[in-house]
Motif scaffolding. Sequence first.
Motif, PDB file in Angstrom:
ATOM      1  N   TYR A 135       1.096  -1.100   0.186  1.00 39.26           N
ATOM      2  CA  TYR A 135      -0.079   0.301   0.544  1.00 39.26           C
ATOM      3  C   TYR A 135       0.806   0.845   0.102  1.00 39.26           C
ATOM      4  CZ  TYR A 135      -4.230  -2.738   1.104  1.00 39.26           C
ATOM      5  OH  TYR A 135      -5.979  -3.393   1.201  1.00 39.26           O
ATOM      6  N   SER A 136       2.469   1.089   0.878  1.00 34.86           N
ATOM      7  CA  SER A 136       2.506   2.252   1.339  1.00 34.86           C
ATOM      8  C   SER A 136       3.833   2.545   0.332  1.00 34.86           C
ATOM      9  CB  SER A 136       3.574   2.265   2.193  1.00 34.86           C
ATOM     10  OG  SER A 136       3.839   1.618   2.525  1.00 34.86           O
ATOM     11  N   GLY A 137       3.444   1.327  -0.680  1.00 35.39           N
ATOM     12  CA  GLY A 137       5.886   1.114  -1.182  1.00 35.39           C
ATOM     13  C   GLY A 137       6.416   0.887  -0.943  1.00 35.39           C
ATOM     14  N   ASN A 138       6.502   0.454   0.821  1.00 38.27           N
ATOM     15  CA  ASN A 138       7.718   0.056   1.562  1.00 38.27           C
ATOM     16  C   ASN A 138       7.678  -1.857   1.045  1.00 38.27           C
ATOM     17  OD1 ASN A 138       8.677   2.030   2.726  1.00 38.27           O
ATOM     18  ND2 ASN A 138       7.262   1.932   4.181  1.00 38.27           N
ATOM     19  N   GLU A 150      11.406  -3.363   9.213  1.00 34.33           N
ATOM     20  CA  GLU A 150      10.849  -1.945   9.545  1.00 34.33           C
ATOM     21  C   GLU A 150      11.012  -1.138   8.890  1.00 34.33           C
ATOM     22  OE1 GLU A 150       9.618   0.408  12.695  1.00 34.33           O
ATOM     23  OE2 GLU A 150      10.148  -1.660  13.112  1.00 34.33           O
ATOM     24  N   GLN A 151       9.862  -0.762   7.783  1.00 33.13           N
ATOM     25  CA  GLN A 151       8.975   0.608   7.806  1.00 33.13           C
ATOM     26  C   GLN A 151       9.552   0.322   5.486  1.00 33.13           C
ATOM     27  OE1 GLN A 151       9.332   4.019   8.932  1.00 33.13           O
ATOM     28  NE2 GLN A 151       7.652   3.857  10.688  1.00 33.13           N
ATOM     29  N   SER A 152      10.653   1.140   5.387  1.00 36.44           N
ATOM     30  CA  SER A 152      11.359   0.879   4.133  1.00 36.44           C
ATOM     31  C   SER A 152      13.044   0.078   4.769  1.00 36.44           C
ATOM     32  CB  SER A 152      11.794   2.400   4.237  1.00 36.44           C
ATOM     33  OG  SER A 152      12.548   3.099   2.755  1.00 36.44           O
ATOM     34  N   PRO A 153      13.479  -0.496   3.658  1.00 34.48           N
ATOM     35  CA  PRO A 153      14.417  -1.676   3.669  1.00 34.48           C
ATOM     36  C   PRO A 153      15.297  -1.085   3.031  1.00 34.48           C
ATOM     37  CG  PRO A 153      13.362  -1.566   1.740  1.00 34.48           C
ATOM     38  CD  PRO A 153      12.743  -1.444   2.048  1.00 34.48           C
ATOM     39  N   GLU A 206      22.070  -4.152   4.496  1.00 39.05           N
ATOM     40  CA  GLU A 206      22.637  -5.060   4.750  1.00 39.05           C
ATOM     41  C   GLU A 206      21.901  -6.820   5.034  1.00 39.05           C
ATOM     42  OE1 GLU A 206      26.260  -7.577   5.034  1.00 39.05           O
ATOM     43  OE2 GLU A 206      26.090  -6.322   4.109  1.00 39.05           O
ATOM     44  N   ALA A 207      20.620  -6.737   5.889  1.00 37.09           N
ATOM     45  CA  ALA A 207      19.835  -7.181   6.556  1.00 37.09           C
ATOM     46  C   ALA A 207      19.146  -8.745   5.235  1.00 37.09           C
ATOM     47  CB  ALA A 207      19.176  -7.267   7.738  1.00 37.09           C
ATOM     48  N   VAL A 208      18.525  -7.318   4.298  1.00 36.95           N
ATOM     49  CA  VAL A 208      18.307  -8.089   3.054  1.00 36.95           C
ATOM     50  C   VAL A 208      19.278  -8.153   2.306  1.00 36.95           C
ATOM     51  CG1 VAL A 208      16.943  -7.424   0.527  1.00 36.95           C
ATOM     52  CG2 VAL A 208      16.821  -5.874   3.313  1.00 36.95           C
TER      53      VAL A 208
END
Length: 150
Positions: free
Chosen positions: A10-13, A118-121, A127-129
């Motif tokens: 919805y928000s794009g995150n 949390e919200q945007s990556p 690094e976690a991604v």
Amino acid sequence: MNFLIAYATYSGNTKEAAELIADFLEEAGHAVGFHWIGGEPVPDVSRYDALILGSFTWAEGSVPEEVKDFILDVGYKPANTFIFGTGDTQFGGDALFCRASVKLARFYESPLPPLKIEQSPRGGQEEAVRKWAIRVAERLGAGAESQVSY
């Protein structure tokens, strides 16, 4: 490897997280297809080696209806399904943070714990991604870590 990243946003995150996961997989030499849940016809998931499913968390820790509809439209549980989710700890704290991703990972019996963002990556979570995307590829025997240089 050929990955399908399906996501609801919805928000794009969640879309932003999907694009970042794709960037890391593509840099490692993998093919990535995208599906925006709720906005496009459901593709033939069986054409892919793995499904990466992303969702935000809705209403007190629920899986959004459009994600449930996607699951029904696919009609089966692909064996190699990995889950990521976006959320915000200000709504419900840690107990509800990315709760939809936990539920989806349990439903699909995902071989890895879900990636929770949390919200945007962007910024501190990239690094976690990256590490999670590498683990996904390694889990499938794709050896991404040796192919990616950062």
